[in-house]
Design a protein around this motif. Structure first.
Motif, mmCIF file in Angstrom:
data_model
loop_
_atom_site.group_PDB
_atom_site.id
_atom_site.type_symbol
_atom_site.label_atom_id
_atom_site.label_comp_id
_atom_site.label_asym_id
_atom_site.label_seq_id
_atom_site.Cartn_x
_atom_site.Cartn_y
_atom_site.Cartn_z
ATOM 1 N N SER A 1 0.826 -1.203 0.000
ATOM 2 C CA SER A 1 0.000 0.000 0.000
ATOM 3 C C SER A 1 0.865 1.261 0.000
ATOM 4 O O SER A 1 1.845 1.354 0.744
ATOM 5 C CB SER A 1 -0.876 -0.033 1.259
ATOM 6 O OG SER A 1 -1.780 1.012 1.203
ATOM 7 N N GLY A 2 0.518 2.199 -0.885
ATOM 8 C CA GLY A 2 1.246 3.467 -0.933
ATOM 9 C C GLY A 2 2.483 3.445 -1.816
ATOM 10 O O GLY A 2 3.203 4.444 -1.911
ATOM 11 N N LYS B 1 1.181 2.319 -7.139
ATOM 12 C CA LYS B 1 0.529 1.565 -8.221
ATOM 13 C C LYS B 1 -0.571 2.388 -8.906
ATOM 14 O O LYS B 1 -0.599 2.519 -10.131
ATOM 15 C CB LYS B 1 -0.112 0.262 -7.675
ATOM 16 C CG LYS B 1 0.846 -0.645 -6.943
ATOM 17 C CD LYS B 1 0.154 -1.869 -6.374
ATOM 18 C CE LYS B 1 -0.866 -1.615 -5.290
ATOM 19 N NZ LYS B 1 -0.333 -1.094 -4.031
ATOM 20 N N THR C 1 -1.099 5.575 -8.737
ATOM 21 C CA THR C 1 -0.541 6.803 -9.329
ATOM 22 C C THR C 1 0.012 6.499 -10.715
ATOM 23 O O THR C 1 -0.251 7.229 -11.678
ATOM 24 C CB THR C 1 0.566 7.369 -8.414
ATOM 25 O OG1 THR C 1 -0.005 7.645 -7.139
ATOM 26 C CG2 THR C 1 1.170 8.635 -8.996
ATOM 27 N N HIS D 1 -4.066 -6.147 -5.284
ATOM 28 C CA HIS D 1 -3.417 -6.535 -4.032
ATOM 29 C C HIS D 1 -3.440 -8.046 -3.881
ATOM 30 O O HIS D 1 -2.871 -8.580 -2.934
ATOM 31 C CB HIS D 1 -4.190 -5.947 -2.835
ATOM 32 C CG HIS D 1 -3.826 -4.542 -2.544
ATOM 33 N ND1 HIS D 1 -4.722 -3.504 -2.636
ATOM 34 C CD2 HIS D 1 -2.647 -3.981 -2.175
ATOM 35 C CE1 HIS D 1 -4.104 -2.378 -2.326
ATOM 36 N NE2 HIS D 1 -2.855 -2.631 -2.051
HETATM 37 N N1 LIG Z 1 -4.449 12.732 -4.293
HETATM 38 C C1 LIG Z 1 -3.307 12.599 -3.597
HETATM 39 N N2 LIG Z 1 -2.771 13.673 -2.951
HETATM 40 C C2 LIG Z 1 -1.623 13.554 -2.269
HETATM 41 N N3 LIG Z 1 -0.910 12.418 -2.167
HETATM 42 C C3 LIG Z 1 -1.395 11.326 -2.775
HETATM 43 C C4 LIG Z 1 -2.617 11.353 -3.518
HETATM 44 N N4 LIG Z 1 -2.838 10.116 -4.008
HETATM 45 C C5 LIG Z 1 -1.804 9.354 -3.588
HETATM 46 N N5 LIG Z 1 -0.932 10.074 -2.847
HETATM 47 C C6 LIG Z 1 0.312 9.584 -2.233
HETATM 48 O O1 LIG Z 1 1.136 9.036 -3.252
HETATM 49 C C7 LIG Z 1 1.749 7.826 -2.814
HETATM 50 C C8 LIG Z 1 1.351 6.683 -3.742
HETATM 51 O O2 LIG Z 1 -0.066 6.455 -3.586
HETATM 52 P P1 LIG Z 1 -0.870 5.423 -4.500
HETATM 53 O O3 LIG Z 1 -2.311 5.595 -4.188
HETATM 54 O O4 LIG Z 1 -0.443 5.566 -5.895
HETATM 55 O O5 LIG Z 1 -0.326 4.045 -3.928
HETATM 56 P P2 LIG Z 1 -0.909 2.575 -4.142
HETATM 57 O O6 LIG Z 1 0.275 1.673 -4.285
HETATM 58 O O7 LIG Z 1 -1.908 2.562 -5.227
HETATM 59 O O8 LIG Z 1 -1.616 2.331 -2.727
HETATM 60 P P3 LIG Z 1 -2.871 1.403 -2.356
HETATM 61 O O9 LIG Z 1 -2.441 0.009 -2.643
HETATM 62 O O10 LIG Z 1 -3.044 1.636 -0.890
HETATM 63 O O11 LIG Z 1 -4.044 1.849 -3.169
HETATM 64 C C9 LIG Z 1 1.329 7.632 -1.374
HETATM 65 O O12 LIG Z 1 2.334 8.186 -0.545
HETATM 66 C C10 LIG Z 1 0.051 8.442 -1.260
HETATM 67 O O13 LIG Z 1 -0.155 8.903 0.040
#
Ligand SMILES: Nc1ncnc2c1ncn2[C@@H]1O[C@H](COP(=O)(O)OP(=O)(O)OP(=O)(O)O)[C@@H](O)[C@H]1O
Length: 295
Positions: A85-86, A89, A91, A248
């Motif tokens: 998580s985070g 992915k 993004t 996931h």
């Molecule tokens: N709209 C936003 N504004 C600010 N920061 C963001 C935003 N969306 C994501 N982030 C930050 O960018 C980073 C990557 O987030 P992202 O959602 O892409 O991760 P992820 O791997 O898809 O997580 P998850 O599996 O929990 O969905 C994290 O540190 C998150 O807090």
């Protein structure tokens, strides 16, 4: 795909229209140096990556969410993006069809191409980019309209003037939903189960004839039976589309994807054939993640 209902093939249309829009909220740090659009067409690029990501960096304000990502997405394959998580992915997925630039205060550096065309080229039209690179979200989000109108809507606003009934049927068949809804196309989409609603959203995405379909955890809100239906659908779709899926669920990634990319803290750690990633990963962190030792 060949079909008499088509009036034009969006898959071969260049990303830049005659009336280019460059009004996305995201700053593109490469803009100053951007070359004019070369209007490269998809059909000229058989044999190369469908999507190429080159040294991609992405920030939300000061948060450096993606760090130097470089990867090739192969055509007509399912590519899974996995990682804790985070790790970035979603993004990365949203950068691939310029959804992230709708968020204020974001910055992108690097290059993403679709069939060789830079999707962030200042002359590329974000609407055209999202038409060719469609997206299915985590939670089914049908419109408060009939089943038929949900599928027809996108095609209609994109100016489709062919046989709409045929387009709706074809899209619902591709999403493996036709048999379940063919006798009630005028019923509200909200009457469908969660899994059916998600396949309706897939049909809605397919109706605008994209080249690539991005899926952000498309089955995470569904029960096991609905999940397996969606997975079957995804496996069928790769004959006609390039699919990139965030998940996931390690079993799901190994069941349905051909290639897997493991991300960690904004970086691409490893990308390879899915069987290699799950049986012989090159990196210790990948191994720890896929075997459930962290994440
Ligand atoms: N709209 C936003 N504004 C600010 N920061 C963001 C935003 N969306 C994501 N982030 C930050 O960018 C980073 C990557 O987030 P992202 O959602 O892409 O991760 P992820 O791997 O898809 O997580 P998850 O599996 O929990 O969905 C994290 O540190 C998150 O807090």
């Amino acid at each position: 795909m060949t079909d008499s209902t088509k009036t034009s093939n969006p898959r071969t249309e260049p990303l830049a229209e005659t009336d280019p829009r460059t009004n996305g909220a995201a700053a593109h740090r490469g803009d100053e140096a951007a070359e004019p659009s070369q209007a490269i067409r998809a059909s000229e690029h058989s044999g190369m990556a469908k999507i190429r990501v080159e040294d991609l960096n992405f920030w939300y304000g000061d948060t450096h969410a993606l760090k130097g990502i470089t990867m090739d997405i192969q055509p007509n394959r399912v590519t899974a993006l996995i990682g804790p998580s985070g790790c970035g992915k979603s993004t990365l997925l949203r950068c691939m069809n310029r959804m992230n630039e709708l968020i204020q205060g974001t910055t992108l550096e690097g290059r993403i191409t679709l069939d060789g065309q830079d999707i962030y080229d200042r002359k590329a039209d974000p609407v055209m980019v999202r038409r060719r690179i469609g997206m299915v979200f985590q939670k089914p989000n049908p419109f408060p309209k009939t089943i038929y109108k949900n599928v027809a809507w996108g095609a209609k606003i994109n100016g489709f003037t062919g046989d709409m009934d045929a387009l709706v049927e074809r899209s619902l068949r591709q999403a493996a939903l036709w048999d379940e809804v063919k006798d009630r196309l005028g019923a509200p989409a909200y009457d469908l189960s969660g899994g059916q609603q998600q396949r309706l959203c897939i049909a809605r995405t397919l109706a605008v004839e994209p080249d690539v379909v991005l899926m952000d955890e498309p089955a995470s809100a569904l029960d096991p039976i609905a999940t397996s239906k969606v997975e079957e659908t995804i496996t069928e779709l790769k004959n006609d589309y390039t699919i990139i899926i965030v998940t996931h669920n390690m079993q799901q990634a190994s069941r349905i994807s051909d290639e897997t990319a493991f991300l960690y803290m904004g970086k691409l750690v490893e990308m390879n054939r899915t069987d290699q990633i799950f049986t012989r990963p090159q990196n210790d962190r990948t191994e720890a993640y896929v075997t459930g030792r962290f994440g």
